[in-house]
Motif scaffolding. Structure first.
Motif, PDB file in Angstrom:
ATOM      1  N   MET A   1       0.868  -1.193   0.000  1.00  0.00           N
ATOM      2  CA  MET A   1       0.000   0.000   0.000  1.00  0.00           C
ATOM      3  C   MET A   1       0.894   1.229   0.000  1.00  0.00           C
ATOM      4  SD  MET A   1      -2.839   1.172   2.818  1.00  0.00           S
ATOM      5  CE  MET A   1      -3.850  -0.270   2.490  1.00  0.00           C
ATOM      6  N   ASP A   2       0.583   2.137  -0.913  1.00  0.00           N
ATOM      7  CA  ASP A   2       1.399   3.331  -1.017  1.00  0.00           C
ATOM      8  C   ASP A   2       1.050   4.288   0.108  1.00  0.00           C
ATOM      9  OD1 ASP A   2      -1.099   3.754  -1.885  1.00  0.00           O
ATOM     10  OD2 ASP A   2      -0.578   5.012  -3.604  1.00  0.00           O
ATOM     11  N   PRO A   3       1.857   5.238   0.391  1.00  0.00           N
ATOM     12  CA  PRO A   3       1.590   6.172   1.508  1.00  0.00           C
ATOM     13  C   PRO A   3       0.297   6.935   1.356  1.00  0.00           C
ATOM     14  CG  PRO A   3       3.874   6.285   0.817  1.00  0.00           C
ATOM     15  CD  PRO A   3       3.201   5.410  -0.190  1.00  0.00           C
ATOM     16  N   LEU A   4      -0.132   7.218   0.134  1.00  0.00           N
ATOM     17  CA  LEU A   4      -1.366   7.984  -0.055  1.00  0.00           C
ATOM     18  C   LEU A   4      -2.592   7.189   0.372  1.00  0.00           C
ATOM     19  CD1 LEU A   4      -2.697  10.542  -1.040  1.00  0.00           C
ATOM     20  CD2 LEU A   4      -2.736   9.561  -3.348  1.00  0.00           C
ATOM     21  N   HIS A   5      -2.608   5.889  -0.047  1.00  0.00           N
ATOM     22  CA  HIS A   5      -3.745   5.051   0.353  1.00  0.00           C
ATOM     23  C   HIS A   5      -3.756   4.815   1.862  1.00  0.00           C
ATOM     24  CE1 HIS A   5      -3.852   3.476  -4.016  1.00  0.00           C
ATOM     25  NE2 HIS A   5      -4.830   4.369  -3.837  1.00  0.00           N
ATOM     26  N   ALA A   6      -2.575   4.646   2.467  1.00  0.00           N
ATOM     27  CA  ALA A   6      -2.521   4.472   3.924  1.00  0.00           C
ATOM     28  C   ALA A   6      -3.030   5.705   4.656  1.00  0.00           C
ATOM     29  CB  ALA A   6      -1.090   4.136   4.338  1.00  0.00           C
ATOM     30  N   PHE A   7      -2.723   6.870   4.116  1.00  0.00           N
ATOM     31  CA  PHE A   7      -3.197   8.112   4.745  1.00  0.00           C
ATOM     32  C   PHE A   7      -4.720   8.216   4.668  1.00  0.00           C
ATOM     33  CE2 PHE A   7      -3.145  12.373   6.187  1.00  0.00           C
ATOM     34  CZ  PHE A   7      -4.086  13.055   5.431  1.00  0.00           C
ATOM     35  N   HIS A   8      -5.269   7.838   3.487  1.00  0.00           N
ATOM     36  CA  HIS A   8      -6.735   7.885   3.341  1.00  0.00           C
ATOM     37  C   HIS A   8      -7.430   6.903   4.286  1.00  0.00           C
ATOM     38  CE1 HIS A   8      -7.276  10.779   0.104  1.00  0.00           C
ATOM     39  NE2 HIS A   8      -6.257  10.235  -0.563  1.00  0.00           N
ATOM     40  N   ALA A   9      -6.878   5.709   4.452  1.00  0.00           N
ATOM     41  CA  ALA A   9      -7.493   4.725   5.349  1.00  0.00           C
ATOM     42  C   ALA A   9      -7.444   5.189   6.806  1.00  0.00           C
ATOM     43  CB  ALA A   9      -6.777   3.381   5.185  1.00  0.00           C
ATOM     44  N   ALA A  10      -6.304   5.728   7.226  1.00  0.00           N
ATOM     45  CA  ALA A  10      -6.205   6.234   8.612  1.00  0.00           C
ATOM     46  C   ALA A  10      -7.133   7.417   8.837  1.00  0.00           C
ATOM     47  CB  ALA A  10      -4.756   6.606   8.905  1.00  0.00           C
ATOM     48  N   PHE A  11      -7.305   8.249   7.832  1.00  0.00           N
ATOM     49  CA  PHE A  11      -8.192   9.416   7.962  1.00  0.00           C
ATOM     50  C   PHE A  11      -9.648   8.977   8.109  1.00  0.00           C
ATOM     51  CE2 PHE A  11      -9.292  13.768   7.614  1.00  0.00           C
ATOM     52  CZ  PHE A  11     -10.507  13.816   6.922  1.00  0.00           C
ATOM     53  N   ARG A  12     -10.052   7.942   7.330  1.00  0.00           N
ATOM     54  CA  ARG A  12     -11.435   7.465   7.427  1.00  0.00           C
ATOM     55  C   ARG A  12     -11.706   6.860   8.801  1.00  0.00           C
ATOM     56  NH1 ARG A  12     -10.506   5.787   2.039  1.00  0.00           N
ATOM     57  NH2 ARG A  12      -9.974   3.688   2.769  1.00  0.00           N
ATOM     58  N   LYS A  13     -10.738   6.116   9.355  1.00  0.00           N
ATOM     59  CA  LYS A  13     -10.940   5.548  10.694  1.00  0.00           C
ATOM     60  C   LYS A  13     -11.005   6.620  11.761  1.00  0.00           C
ATOM     61  CE  LYS A  13      -8.810   1.054   9.783  1.00  0.00           C
ATOM     62  NZ  LYS A  13      -7.726   0.114  10.179  1.00  0.00           N
ATOM     63  N   ALA A  14     -10.138   7.629  11.640  1.00  0.00           N
ATOM     64  CA  ALA A  14     -10.165   8.718  12.633  1.00  0.00           C
ATOM     65  C   ALA A  14     -11.451   9.511  12.570  1.00  0.00           C
ATOM     66  CB  ALA A  14      -8.950   9.634  12.407  1.00  0.00           C
ATOM     67  N   ALA A  15     -12.027   9.690  11.395  1.00  0.00           N
ATOM     68  CA  ALA A  15     -13.288  10.439  11.255  1.00  0.00           C
ATOM     69  C   ALA A  15     -14.477   9.595  11.679  1.00  0.00           C
ATOM     70  CB  ALA A  15     -13.442  10.902   9.804  1.00  0.00           C
ATOM     71  N   LYS A  16     -14.382   8.255  11.569  1.00  0.00           N
ATOM     72  CA  LYS A  16     -15.518   7.388  11.907  1.00  0.00           C
ATOM     73  C   LYS A  16     -15.631   7.144  13.404  1.00  0.00           C
ATOM     74  CE  LYS A  16     -17.532   2.967  10.562  1.00  0.00           C
ATOM     75  NZ  LYS A  16     -17.362   1.726   9.780  1.00  0.00           N
ATOM     76  N   LEU A  17     -14.511   7.179  14.160  1.00  0.00           N
ATOM     77  CA  LEU A  17     -14.542   6.864  15.591  1.00  0.00           C
ATOM     78  C   LEU A  17     -15.392   7.852  16.405  1.00  0.00           C
ATOM     79  CD1 LEU A  17     -13.612   5.089  17.902  1.00  0.00           C
ATOM     80  CD2 LEU A  17     -11.516   6.463  18.038  1.00  0.00           C
TER      81      LEU A  17
END
Length: 405
Positions: A1-17
């Motif tokens: 996984m490239d850094p951009l996709h990892a950033f998007h996944a972490a952002f979605r989890k942080a916004a969903k919590l």
């Protein structure tokens, strides 16, 4: 996984919590007030064809309708499948809020309201009531109240007066209050203008009409000291005394005094034992007649009756309708003829005259009713009976104009 996709996944989890944390509790509360747990109706379910063989296979006492009810109960007892968001909300709530894990969720709307506390409702703040500061009183004094009792008491001066209380008014003072204040100042009686609630407290809730008077108690004199007892009475003179034995109610006593004074009774004697004293309530009930009409007392009513009987007075008792005492003639009040000095006896509101007093009566007067009466209402109030009897007797005066009711 490239850094951009990892950033998007972490952002979605942080916004969903935070969204799950905020909505975990509201979803659980709303669930109990919603229709999610209502049993589904059969009309909402896909219909199933029932053959004749299925109907014949049913046990005795069951029908197609009972099968529908059992199917509805089965569907309502089946738990609803939980979504992914709800499972995540429970996990987050158990981890972040462990003190709420032991709290059982309410199962019905009634249980939900029972969990509410008094702090959840806004209560009106009640201001504490201020205690009234009553004026200083003289020891042994009593409070007369009402315009008629106070004015007649001041005019007759049978008492000792300490202070006069008038209702304080913001505007112009009523003319009656000015007369009271003027008379009190002329006779050296202190005048105090107080609030209406103070007057209510002084007279213990009586109708004071804005006037209260502190004065010494009024004591009745012994009947032997009265001028009527000492004055000679002719044999055929029309003189009448009223003797009250065992009157307990001060309102009744005041009403009898007012009636006797109006109809021209010459003297009133009350028994000292088992009788009401001359209180401010009696003065108010008599409209001040107690202040101007001399009331005497005796501690031995039979002795009084014997003394009067020896001097030629006729002793008249009173009895309720239908009650016939032994060896004493009973006469309706309408048939009585007044021919000489008379003593009229009135007894207690409940049991009437005692037997030893009845035995000293020459005749008994009664009031005939106008219809057949039920048990418990076969007699009149003592003040009403006194008015009827005294009117029938005093209306026979030779030197007095005929009175009409």
């Amino acid at each position: 996984m490239d850094p951009l996709h990892a950033f998007h996944a972490a952002f979605r989890k942080a916004a969903k919590l935070p969204y799950v944390i905020c909505l975990a509790t509201p979803f659980k509360n709303i669930r109990y007030f919603s229709a999610w747990k209502k049993p589904p109706l059969l009309e909402d379910q896909p219909l199933k064809e029932v053959s004749h063989e299925d109907i014949a296979a049913l046990p005795p006492g069951h029908s197609s309708e009972t099968s529908k009810l059992e199917e509805t109960h089965r569907l309502s007892s089946t738990p609803r499948p939980r979504g992914k968001n709800e499972r995540q909300a429970d996990v987050v709530q158990n981890k972040l809020f462990p003190k709420f894990r032991a709290k059982a969720a309410p199962s019905t709307t009634k249980d939900e309201f029972q969990n509410l506390r008094n702090d959840d409702f806004v209560s009106k703040h009640k201001t504490p009531q201020r205690s009234l500061r009553l004026p200083e009183r003289n020891k042994g004094a009593e409070i007369l109240f009402g315009t008629a009792p106070c004015s007649l008491a001041l005019g007759r001066s049978k008492r000792t007066f300490f202070q006069l209380f008038l209702k304080a008014s913001q505007g112009t003072t009523p003319p009656g209050a000015e007369k009271f204040a003027q008379y009190a100042e002329e006779h050296g009686i202190p005048v105090k203008r107080v609030h209406r609630k103070v007057l209510d407290a002084l007279c213990k809730g009586g109708v004071h009409q804005g006037v209260c008077l502190e004065a010494s108690p009024l004591r009745p004199l012994a009947w032997q000291e009265g001028p009527l007892h000492q004055a000679p009475v002719a044999k055929g003179s029309q003189c009448i005394w009223l003797v009250l034995e065992g009157i307990h109610d001060p309102m009744n006593l005041g009403a009898v005094l007012r009636t006797a004074h109006f109809l021209g009774v010459d003297g009133i004697v009350t028994s000292e034992r088992n009788s009401c004293s001359l209180t401010p309530v009696v003065s108010k009930a008599s409209s001040g007649v107690m202040e101007v009409f001399d009331v005497f007392s005796t501690d031995d009513v039979p002795e009084l009756l014997k003394t009067k009987s020896e001097k030629g007075w006729e002793i008249l008792g009173t009895v309720g309708h239908g009650k016939v005492p032994e060896d004493i003639p009973v006469v309706p009040c309408s048939d009585f003829r007044w021919t000489g000095p008379t003593v009229l006896l009135l007894g207690n509101e409940g049991y009437g005259l005692p037997p030893e007093t009845q035995m000293l009566c020459h005749r008994m007067l009664t009031i005939s009713p106008g219809r057949d009466l039920e048990f418990g209402v076969e007699s009149l109030n003592v003040s009403v009976a006194a008015g009827i009897l005294l009117h029938g007797i005093c209306n026979q005066r030779n030197n007095h104009p005929k009175m009409t009711a």
